[in-house]
Design an enzyme around this catalytic site. Structure first.
Site, short mmCIF file in Angstrom:
data_model
loop_
_atom_site.label_atom_id
_atom_site.label_comp_id
_atom_site.label_asym_id
_atom_site.label_seq_id
_atom_site.Cartn_x
_atom_site.Cartn_y
_atom_site.Cartn_z
N LYS A 141 0.87 -1.19 0.00
CA LYS A 141 0.00 0.00 0.00
C LYS A 141 0.90 1.23 0.00
O LYS A 141 2.05 1.16 0.44
CB LYS A 141 -0.90 0.03 1.24
CG LYS A 141 -2.19 0.82 1.04
CD LYS A 141 -3.21 0.08 0.18
CE LYS A 141 -4.49 0.88 0.04
NZ LYS A 141 -5.51 0.13 -0.73
N ASP B 267 -6.64 4.67 -5.07
CA ASP B 267 -7.36 4.52 -3.80
C ASP B 267 -8.02 5.88 -3.57
O ASP B 267 -8.20 6.65 -4.51
CB ASP B 267 -6.40 4.13 -2.67
CG ASP B 267 -7.13 3.63 -1.41
OD1 ASP B 267 -7.67 2.52 -1.44
OD2 ASP B 267 -7.16 4.38 -0.41
#
Length: 460
Positions: free
Chosen positions: A140, A180
């Site tokens: 991430k 995201d």
């Protein structure tokens, strides 16, 4: 058999003590990282029966290793705003686990981004990615940069600076970022252009969520939202129910929320409410999705503007009140910890049948407990919102083969993957003594795949 029954409680106590010890060490080594602690706690508690049944994972230190990132990169991101002033933000990339494939996970641009949030997201991503059945590890990234109110030029300059540093650590077979919160097609386009410019080649597989015209996959935009609803469909089907005629409340009004609403409507449900960071709208006639899409995707306006075109609808300041609207199905699709135990109790009192997480960790641990205690069908984020990364993996496959599939082909594969995630989670929950508990089941199913890969690869 009697001997096994005598040994089992001892094994369970040993496993509980082991899990608690590792969790306490995480708290001590990562002080103040509350989101990371929360994610670890939720996953760790689910894994106790695994360690009781298979002590080999304890002996090999799998939990200690899997909870420590393989690599955490922090870097400076300098850029110049439209007034010529130099600004500096902080960039992150956590490369958490490559046991089953290259690191894979989105990039988030939001003021709240810090090491704790990136680590919680990356840790969850390990198990989510494993559940998809695709060969992708967990990672991430992001920055505390806020794209709201910024011009296209400012966003381009920031993302180019961000990628100038990030490009040193990523690649199609190393680490494949995606979008995201705060990172959509525009940001991915700027990052891909800068990566290509620096590396001097066309590596389409280095990023997913790209535009269809330069290596993106049809269906990727819709994937997370559609996937959540496909997962709900599976939960309801097991109870002899369907989405037809159900009322739905969806938090958020970004990509995930919009396409969750779209698919729910296609399957016969009525969506009554959605929100943004300022407040929520309630339309008892059913949300007009075309208006929401235009406001949020084209005009980039606030959700409150919906009532200017639909005066019969209501707008309320603040986001939490959305969970006071009676509904059959609740889909938290906005951000972490948006749904607490108080809101969960309100939903239960109002007769909610199913809750599925479209965002990452949107329900607090206390809220999840309320849903489970009352027998509400609950789809945890790492299972229910795995549709996005599933289609990202399909995009990677298409890039590798230099071909593209039709929307219908991608959607069919997505539907199949979501059904498979549901079934594998249910199976694991049954096998480890928690039938019907998809929180436990999804954690165990994801963990076992990664743990077994780690076992055969040695202590690395």
């Amino acid at each position: 058999m009697a001997m096994l029954q005598e040994v089992q409680p001892d094994r369970l106590q040993i496993a509980k003590a082991y899990v608690q010890e590792v969790y306490e060490s995480i708290q001590a080594r990562n002080p103040g990282e509350l989101e990371f602690h929360q994610a670890a706690k939720e996953i760790f508690d689910s894994l106790v029966p695994v360690f009781a049944k298979h002590p080999k994972y304890m002996e090999s230190g799998i939990l200690e290793r899997i909870s420590e990132p393989e690599r955490l990169i922090t870097f400076r991101v300098p850029w110049v705003d439209d007034q010529g002033k130099v600004r500096v933000n902080r960039g992150f990339r956590v490369q958490y686990s490559s046991a089953i494939g290259p690191y894979k996970g989105g990039i988030r641009f939001h003021p709240s981004v810090n090491a704790s949030i990136i680590k919680f997201l990356g840790f969850e991503q390990i198990f989510k990615n494993a559940l998809t059945g695709q060969p992708i590890g967990g990672g991430k990234g992001g920055s505390d940069f806020d794209p709201k109110g910024k011009s296209d030029g400012e966003i381009m300059r920031f993302t180019q600076s961000f990628m100038t540093e990030l490009c040193k650590y990523i690649g199609p077979d190393v680490d494949v970022p995606a979008g995201d919160i705060g990172v959509g097609a525009r940001e991915i386009g700027y990052m891909f252009g800068q990566y290509k410019r620096i590396r001097g080649g066309y590596e389409a597989g280095v990023l997913t969520g790209k535009g269809v015209g330069y290596g993106g996959s049809l269906g990727r935009t819709e994937a997370t939202g559609y996937g959540v609803v496909y997962f709900v469909e599976e939960m309801l089907k097991d109870k002899g129910l369907s989405l037809k005629g159900q009322t739905v409340v969806v938090s958020g009004s970004g990509n995930v929320s919009i396409y969750a609403m779209e698919k729910a409507m296609q399957l016969g449900a009525s969506v009554l409410a959605c929100s943004d960071s300022n407040g929520y709208i309630y339309d008892r006639r059913g949300i007009d999705l075309a208006t929401v899409k235009r406001l949020k995707e084209v005009e980039r306006k606030r959700i409150r503007d919906y009532v200017l075109e639909h005066p019969h609808a209501e707008y309320h300041e603040g986001c939490a009140g959305i969970w006071s609207i009676p509904c059959d199905i609740a889909l938290p699709c906005a951000t972490q910890n948006e749904l607490d135990d108080r809101s969960a109790k309100t939903l239960v009192a109002n007769g909610v049948k199913a809750v599925a997480e479209g965002a990452n960790m949107p329900s607090t641990l206390e809220a999840i407990e309320v849903f489970l205690e009352h027998g509400i069908l609950f789809g945890p984020g790492k299972a229910a919102n795995a549709g996005g990364v599933s289609v990202s993996a399909l995009e990677m496959a298409q890039n590798s083969m230099r071909l593209s599939w039709t929307f219908e082909e991608v959607d069919a594969k997505l539907h199949q993957i979501m059904a498979s995630i549901y079934q594998s989670s249910m199976k694991a929950a049954r096998e480890y003594g928690h039938p019907g508990n998809l929180v436990v089941g999804s954690n165990i199913a994801g963990f076992l795949k990664v743990a077994d890969a780690m076992m055969v690869q040695g202590i690395i």
